[in-house]
Design an enzyme around this catalytic site. Sequence first.
Site, PDB file in Angstrom:
ATOM      1  N   GLU A   7     -70.915  22.804  30.755  1.00  0.00           N
ATOM      2  CA  GLU A   7     -71.198  22.751  32.195  1.00  0.00           C
ATOM      3  C   GLU A   7     -72.375  21.851  32.582  1.00  0.00           C
ATOM      4  O   GLU A   7     -73.400  22.337  33.078  1.00  0.00           O
ATOM      5  CB  GLU A   7     -71.441  24.157  32.738  1.00  0.00           C
ATOM      6  CG  GLU A   7     -70.298  25.115  32.503  1.00  0.00           C
ATOM      7  CD  GLU A   7     -70.475  26.448  33.246  1.00  0.00           C
ATOM      8  OE1 GLU A   7     -71.530  26.659  33.851  1.00  0.00           O
ATOM      9  OE2 GLU A   7     -69.547  27.259  33.214  1.00  0.00           O
TER      10      GLU A   7
ATOM     11  N   GLU B  83     -77.907  37.113  31.365  1.00  0.00           N
ATOM     12  CA  GLU B  83     -77.204  36.238  32.303  1.00  0.00           C
ATOM     13  C   GLU B  83     -78.213  35.299  32.984  1.00  0.00           C
ATOM     14  O   GLU B  83     -78.439  35.359  34.182  1.00  0.00           O
ATOM     15  CB  GLU B  83     -76.392  37.080  33.295  1.00  0.00           C
ATOM     16  CG  GLU B  83     -75.598  36.317  34.340  1.00  0.00           C
ATOM     17  CD  GLU B  83     -74.825  35.087  33.859  1.00  0.00           C
ATOM     18  OE1 GLU B  83     -74.249  35.118  32.757  1.00  0.00           O
ATOM     19  OE2 GLU B  83     -74.830  34.091  34.602  1.00  0.00           O
TER      20      GLU B  83
ATOM     21  N   HIS C  60     -75.538  24.437  25.046  1.00  0.00           N
ATOM     22  CA  HIS C  60     -75.308  25.383  26.138  1.00  0.00           C
ATOM     23  C   HIS C  60     -76.683  25.684  26.759  1.00  0.00           C
ATOM     24  O   HIS C  60     -77.177  26.806  26.717  1.00  0.00           O
ATOM     25  CB  HIS C  60     -74.616  26.641  25.606  1.00  0.00           C
ATOM     26  CG  HIS C  60     -73.939  27.486  26.639  1.00  0.00           C
ATOM     27  ND1 HIS C  60     -72.610  27.838  26.568  1.00  0.00           N
ATOM     28  CD2 HIS C  60     -74.397  28.068  27.777  1.00  0.00           C
ATOM     29  CE1 HIS C  60     -72.287  28.613  27.593  1.00  0.00           C
ATOM     30  NE2 HIS C  60     -73.361  28.766  28.349  1.00  0.00           N
TER      31      HIS C  60
ATOM     32  N   GLU D 181     -64.099  29.639  29.538  1.00  0.00           N
ATOM     33  CA  GLU D 181     -64.777  30.840  30.057  1.00  0.00           C
ATOM     34  C   GLU D 181     -64.026  31.327  31.281  1.00  0.00           C
ATOM     35  O   GLU D 181     -63.637  30.531  32.141  1.00  0.00           O
ATOM     36  CB  GLU D 181     -66.219  30.550  30.509  1.00  0.00           C
ATOM     37  CG  GLU D 181     -67.191  30.335  29.386  1.00  0.00           C
ATOM     38  CD  GLU D 181     -68.622  30.080  29.892  1.00  0.00           C
ATOM     39  OE1 GLU D 181     -68.984  30.585  30.981  1.00  0.00           O
ATOM     40  OE2 GLU D 181     -69.345  29.368  29.195  1.00  0.00           O
TER      41      GLU D 181
HETATM   42  C1  FCB Z   1     -71.278  30.165  33.072  1.00  0.00           C
HETATM   43  C2  FCB Z   1     -72.098  29.977  31.813  1.00  0.00           C
HETATM   44  C3  FCB Z   1     -72.151  31.197  30.941  1.00  0.00           C
HETATM   45  C4  FCB Z   1     -72.277  32.461  31.755  1.00  0.00           C
HETATM   46  C5  FCB Z   1     -71.236  32.518  32.833  1.00  0.00           C
HETATM   47  C6  FCB Z   1     -71.251  33.773  33.646  1.00  0.00           C
HETATM   48  O1  FCB Z   1     -71.695  29.257  34.049  1.00  0.00           O
HETATM   49  O2  FCB Z   1     -71.591  28.912  31.053  1.00  0.00           O
HETATM   50  O3  FCB Z   1     -73.190  31.032  30.018  1.00  0.00           O
HETATM   51  O4  FCB Z   1     -73.551  32.581  32.235  1.00  0.00           O
HETATM   52  O5  FCB Z   1     -71.388  31.408  33.689  1.00  0.00           O
END
Ligand code: FCB
Length: 460
Positions: free
Chosen positions: A172, A422, A127, A369
């Site tokens: 991602e 964040e 991540h 998510e």
């Molecule tokens: C995503 C990420 C996560 C978080 C959310 C708000 O892109 O995977 O770590 O930051 O956004």
Amino acid sequence: MASTESPQTIRGSFPDDFTFGVATSSWQIEGSSATRAESIWDRFAKIPGAIVDGSSADPACDHLNRVEEDVDLIGQLGVGAYRFSVSWPRFMPGGTGAASRSGAGFYDRLIDLLLERGIQPLLTAYHWDLPQSLQESGGWLHPDMPHWFADYCQALGERYGDRVSHIATLNEPWVSAFLGYAAGIHAPGVVNAGQALEVAYRLMVASGHGVSALRNAGVGNPGIVLNLTTVRSEDPRAEKARDHIDRLQNTLFTDLLAGRGVSDEVRRSTDILTDWSFVTDEGVEAAATPISWLGVNYYTPIRVALPRESDQTAGVGQDTVVYPACPPASLQPRGPLTTMGWEVDPKGLRDTLVETAAALPGLPLWVTENGAAYADRVLDGDVYDPDRISYLSGHLAAAAEAIDEGVPLQGYCAWSLMDNLEWAEGRTQTFGLVHVDPETMQRIPKASFHFYADIAKGER
Ligand code: FCB
């Protein structure tokens, strides 16, 4: 915004065996950076202005020292799954080679604490916190990176595969590639669109090698997590831009997973940036290594319009620098917006899931998510966050609708367990179901925590 449904109604709209979960990631919560090797995010955070409020990896949520308290909170939430990531520089400080006893031991402990409470661990291998030493060897641009990543996955599988059935290789890759290498607003902060495309490809190749390594090590269900989203445009004159954005956001990744390689359309529309000579048959084949499930992270749709006047003067929509070679266009979200400036559109989740299921038929999906940042206030020791409750309610209803339409969706993880770092936004954006006091680290479950707990625990 959709009206808020009762937790019982929401629970009742999902199948009995559907899993509700909650998610975090290592760099965003762990802290204790001195007890691991440096990551690219530690280095990036030192660049003045890179992180809006100057936050660093410490203390984040001090999760390393509070893991029991945090797993207790997950237990109180009553969810069936917890999605977390392993910090590569904590687990394998050299980037390659031996695992660290204490680093690997930390995740043993976390996994065991979860299992004791009947919570399924969903592990993400990567991540975004690449060991800085690997970055210095070339990072995701290095042709050997897929092999280094596979070795890391193999070690994770050997260590945790007896207890963790679901391991995602990457979180991602679009973000790692396009925000990290085209826009330069994420680590490693590079602005080179051609390299961004190469990194996107190399990440998918690495993921495929990682999937094979995990399977070899006995992991039953290797997968990957993508940030796919539906791309909308109401103006036919913006259609070209819409298609371009859709290709770089979605199909570049789903095509590689499906064995379709890099399409002619993608190659043509990016030929001023790269000749794609780094793509090989072996790489395309590796990227298509079958996965057992796909995680979809969804927050907001992308709404493409013709450039506003101010953008036209600049020649190109400023927002679209993250979609290199995009025809002039701008991204124009519509209210209501979260504090991230992201449009709230539950239907977008339904559409994204339906479109993903069509692109990759039969593949089990998870929403790995989904959530919203709002400015919370602590009042008399409580946090009342009706906007987040409404966001969750609307998006859960949309997920249930997708299931009704035949999407093989198995689970949903809310982002995030707690307020955290964040990324480039530092502590300014709060997504948590649990408020974390930035000074004292005290955890306060918000109203949304109790709402979600009622859904997760709810009897039908
Ligand atoms: C995503 C990420 C996560 C978080 C959310 C708000 O892109 O995977 O770590 O930051 O956004």
